[in-house]
Design an enzyme around this catalytic site. Structure first.
Site, short mmCIF file in Angstrom:
data_model
loop_
_atom_site.label_atom_id
_atom_site.label_comp_id
_atom_site.label_asym_id
_atom_site.label_seq_id
_atom_site.Cartn_x
_atom_site.Cartn_y
_atom_site.Cartn_z
N ARG A 196 -17.12 1.55 -1.11
CA ARG A 196 -15.90 2.27 -0.71
C ARG A 196 -15.90 3.59 -1.47
NH1 ARG A 196 -10.87 -1.68 -1.00
NH2 ARG A 196 -9.77 0.14 -0.19
N ASP B 287 -7.02 -4.08 8.02
CA ASP B 287 -6.40 -5.08 7.16
C ASP B 287 -5.88 -6.29 7.94
OD1 ASP B 287 -7.00 -3.44 5.06
OD2 ASP B 287 -4.98 -2.63 4.83
N CYS C 78 -16.70 -2.70 -3.73
CA CYS C 78 -15.67 -3.73 -3.63
C CYS C 78 -16.29 -4.95 -2.97
CB CYS C 78 -14.42 -3.20 -2.95
SG CYS C 78 -14.27 -3.54 -1.24
N ARG D 259 -2.66 -10.75 -4.87
CA ARG D 259 -2.72 -9.29 -5.08
C ARG D 259 -1.82 -8.56 -4.09
NH1 ARG D 259 -8.50 -6.59 -5.58
NH2 ARG D 259 -7.03 -4.85 -5.62
N ASN E 44 0.81 -1.22 0.00
CA ASN E 44 0.00 0.00 0.00
C ASN E 44 0.84 1.27 0.00
OD1 ASN E 44 -2.31 -1.46 -0.18
ND2 ASN E 44 -2.85 -1.31 1.99
N1 EPU Z 1 -14.04 6.95 2.96
C1 EPU Z 1 -15.07 7.79 2.64
N2 EPU Z 1 -14.92 8.59 1.54
C2 EPU Z 1 -13.79 8.59 0.79
C3 EPU Z 1 -12.74 7.73 1.13
C4 EPU Z 1 -12.89 6.91 2.23
O1 EPU Z 1 -16.10 7.82 3.30
O2 EPU Z 1 -13.72 9.35 -0.18
C5 EPU Z 1 -14.16 6.07 4.14
C6 EPU Z 1 -14.16 4.60 3.75
O3 EPU Z 1 -15.45 4.14 3.41
C7 EPU Z 1 -13.62 3.93 4.99
C8 EPU Z 1 -12.66 4.98 5.54
O4 EPU Z 1 -12.99 6.21 4.91
O5 EPU Z 1 -14.65 3.74 5.94
C9 EPU Z 1 -11.20 4.69 5.30
O6 EPU Z 1 -10.97 4.46 3.93
P1 EPU Z 1 -9.58 4.91 3.26
O7 EPU Z 1 -9.88 5.94 2.24
O8 EPU Z 1 -8.64 5.24 4.35
O9 EPU Z 1 -9.13 3.58 2.54
P2 EPU Z 1 -8.39 3.44 1.15
O10 EPU Z 1 -7.42 4.54 0.97
O11 EPU Z 1 -9.39 3.20 0.08
C10 EPU Z 1 -6.42 2.04 2.13
C11 EPU Z 1 -5.79 0.71 1.85
C12 EPU Z 1 -6.73 -0.39 2.28
C13 EPU Z 1 -7.03 -0.24 3.77
C14 EPU Z 1 -7.60 1.17 4.05
C15 EPU Z 1 -7.81 1.45 5.52
C16 EPU Z 1 -4.44 1.18 -0.07
C17 EPU Z 1 -4.18 0.98 -1.51
N3 EPU Z 1 -5.52 0.60 0.43
O12 EPU Z 1 -7.62 2.07 1.37
O13 EPU Z 1 -6.02 -1.61 2.08
O14 EPU Z 1 -7.96 -1.19 4.19
O15 EPU Z 1 -6.68 2.16 3.53
O16 EPU Z 1 -6.62 1.34 6.22
O17 EPU Z 1 -3.66 1.82 0.61
C18 EPU Z 1 -5.79 -3.93 1.73
O18 EPU Z 1 -4.57 -3.75 1.59
O19 EPU Z 1 -6.29 -5.07 1.88
C19 EPU Z 1 -6.68 -2.76 1.73
C20 EPU Z 1 -7.97 -2.85 1.48
#
Ligand code: EPU
Length: 420
Positions: free
Chosen positions: A121, A304, A116, A396, A23
């Site tokens: 998400r 995670d 997803c 992945r 990530n």
């Molecule tokens: N959220 C919103 N609006 C947005 C973005 C996020 O409401 O525009 C909410 C989400 O629904 C969630 C929370 O904010 O409840 C956190 O989501 P975040 O945006 O932090 O997650 P992400 O950036 O999409 C990354 C990791 C994920 C990990 C999450 C949380 C990467 C590529 N992915 O996702 O990793 O679960 O942060 O730590 O960095 C994994 O590796 O298995 C994975 C899913």
């Protein structure tokens, strides 16, 4: 297709290296789009999501070489700002190209990531931040179309400290005119590494690793090299692999302070943990104690690691409650773990796990990346043979996990199969 065959019950012992963080690399790679030169990222894991990002960036015009965990990314010929549905649907992290393309070229067309495997998400925070920086955003036929003259610094507050939205905003603001304040920013190590990398390129960022990040935009950024951080989720998963089999394992190339909360919870579960600068040793002491966890943003217990913790707790001496506050529906692993004999009930966003005396091998199916990791862990501890189908999910994000587990004495094989 491939599947894992695990003959469980082997006690894991020995030393194993942790790979670079998926990530983090998935944010560092698009960050290179902010300059037009040759960048290198070391310690990149050989996992499928990285290959998907390579395909996406190649489509944009990047020239990428990936050899022995070193990515060399030449962005001198980037000439396309469209991230197509076919690639974005494979990996939501593709949204990370939005900020860099928009701020460098004034235009980006990125397919909407959609839902997803475990529920919605949203990306509203990414889009609101780009608008605050002065972009016009339209949604057309499933695509986000973002346009602007040079972005302008702005004050941006995130109601939720999103990792992805913080990363996209950091990258966009780095080349904006004037200063940007991100309040309630994500503080995850992957965001810290991104901010450090941008700083190496010449970005001016204050408050890295805190909830208030200030970025003073600059006119151009220069190419830079970066050594990626270790994968804290792979580290946590391997520690549980050791613990669930009653083993004693040392992880090398790890940053113990990135997994503090996981280590504390493992100690509460009865394991002995010792760390030095870049190694962690876990020793089993007997029964596994029941320990509740609630996922939270960093430094909370990571979502995670939720599925893997449920696998561990399914063999604990008592009942535990595991609550996911980040992704309330992320429980696809539960029915599969039940096939191995686990006793788990999901109530709203919590799993109530009643520890059972033993798990028994069965055929199960991966549904997403971390769910598959939890099945591997349960399979290592189960008596008899566990077959795990659809392991493309685990590929992945884990670099050849079966080889790491074999090094530690696990009986796990990857075999070809027609089964789906
Ligand atoms: N959220 C919103 N609006 C947005 C973005 C996020 O409401 O525009 C909410 C989400 O629904 C969630 C929370 O904010 O409840 C956190 O989501 P975040 O945006 O932090 O997650 P992400 O950036 O999409 C990354 C990791 C994920 C990990 C999450 C949380 C990467 C590529 N992915 O996702 O990793 O679960 O942060 O730590 O960095 C994994 O590796 O298995 C994975 C899913």
């Amino acid at each position: 297709m491939e599947k894992f065959i695990i003959r469980g019950g082997k006690i894991l012992e020995g030393k194993v290296d942790v790979s670079g963080a998926k990530n983090s690399a998935l944010a560092l790679m698009p960050a290179t789009l902010l300059n037009d030169g040759i960048n290198a990222i070391e310690n990149t894991p050989e996992v499928n999501d990285i290959h998907t990002m390579i395909k996406l960036m190649t489509e944009l015009g990047s020239n990428i070489n990936f050899d022995k965990h070193r990515l060399t990314i030449d962005n001198s010929n980037v000439n396309n700002q469209v991230a197509p549905y076919e690639l974005v649907k494979k990996m939501r992290a593709s949204i990370y190209v939005l900020g860099p393309l928009l701020t460098r070229f004034g235009y980006a067309k990125v397919s909407m990531p959609g839902g997803c495997a475990w529920g919605p998400r949203p990306i509203n925070l990414h889009l609101e931040a780009m608008k605050k920086l002065g972009a016009e955003i339209e949604l057309e036929l499933g695509y986000i179309i973002a346009k602007s003259k040079r972005l302008r610094g702005a004050k941006i507050h995130f109601d939720v400290p999103s990792v992805g939205a913080t990363g996209n905003t950091l990258m966009a603001a780095a080349l904006a005119k004037g200063s940007t304040l991100i309040s309630n920013a994500a503080t995850e190590p992957e965001i810290v590494s991104l901010a450090e990398y941008l700083t190496k390129m010449g970005a001016k960022i204050n408050g890295i690793g805190t909830k208030m990040i200030e970025i003073e935009g600059v006119d151009t950024l220069s190419p830079a090299d970066y050594y990626n951080i270790p994968d804290r989720i792979e580290a946590g998963t391997l520690l549980i692999a050791a613990g669930i089999t009653g083993g004693n394992v040392t992880l090398c190339n790890v940053m113990p302070n990135h997994v503090d909360t996981i280590l504390i919870k493992l100690e509460e579960a009865g394991f002995r943990l010792e760390s030095n600068e870049n190694e962690i040793t876990l020793r089993s002491t007997g029964a596994i104690a029941n320990v509740d966890v609630t996922t939270d943003v960093y430094p909370g217990f990571p979502t995670d690691m939720q599925a893997q913790w449920i696998a561990l707790m399914s063999l604990a001496n008592g009942t535990s409650t595991i609550t996911d506050t980040i992704y309330p529906d992320r429980f696809n692993h539960v029915p599969e773990l039940a096939r191995l004999g686990a006793n788990i009930e999901v109530v709203n966003n919590s799993a109530v796990v009643k520890g059972v005396g033993k798990l028994t091998g069965a055929k199960v199916m991966s549904t997403d990346l971390r769910a598959s990791a939890s099945l591997v862990l349960a399979g290592l501890a189960a008596s008899g043979t566990t077959e795990i189908l659809r392991i493309y999910h685990i590929d992945r994000g884990y670099q050849r996990i079966e080889e790491k587990l074999k090094t530690l004495g696990a009986d796990i094989e990857r075999v070809k199969t027609d089964e789906y």
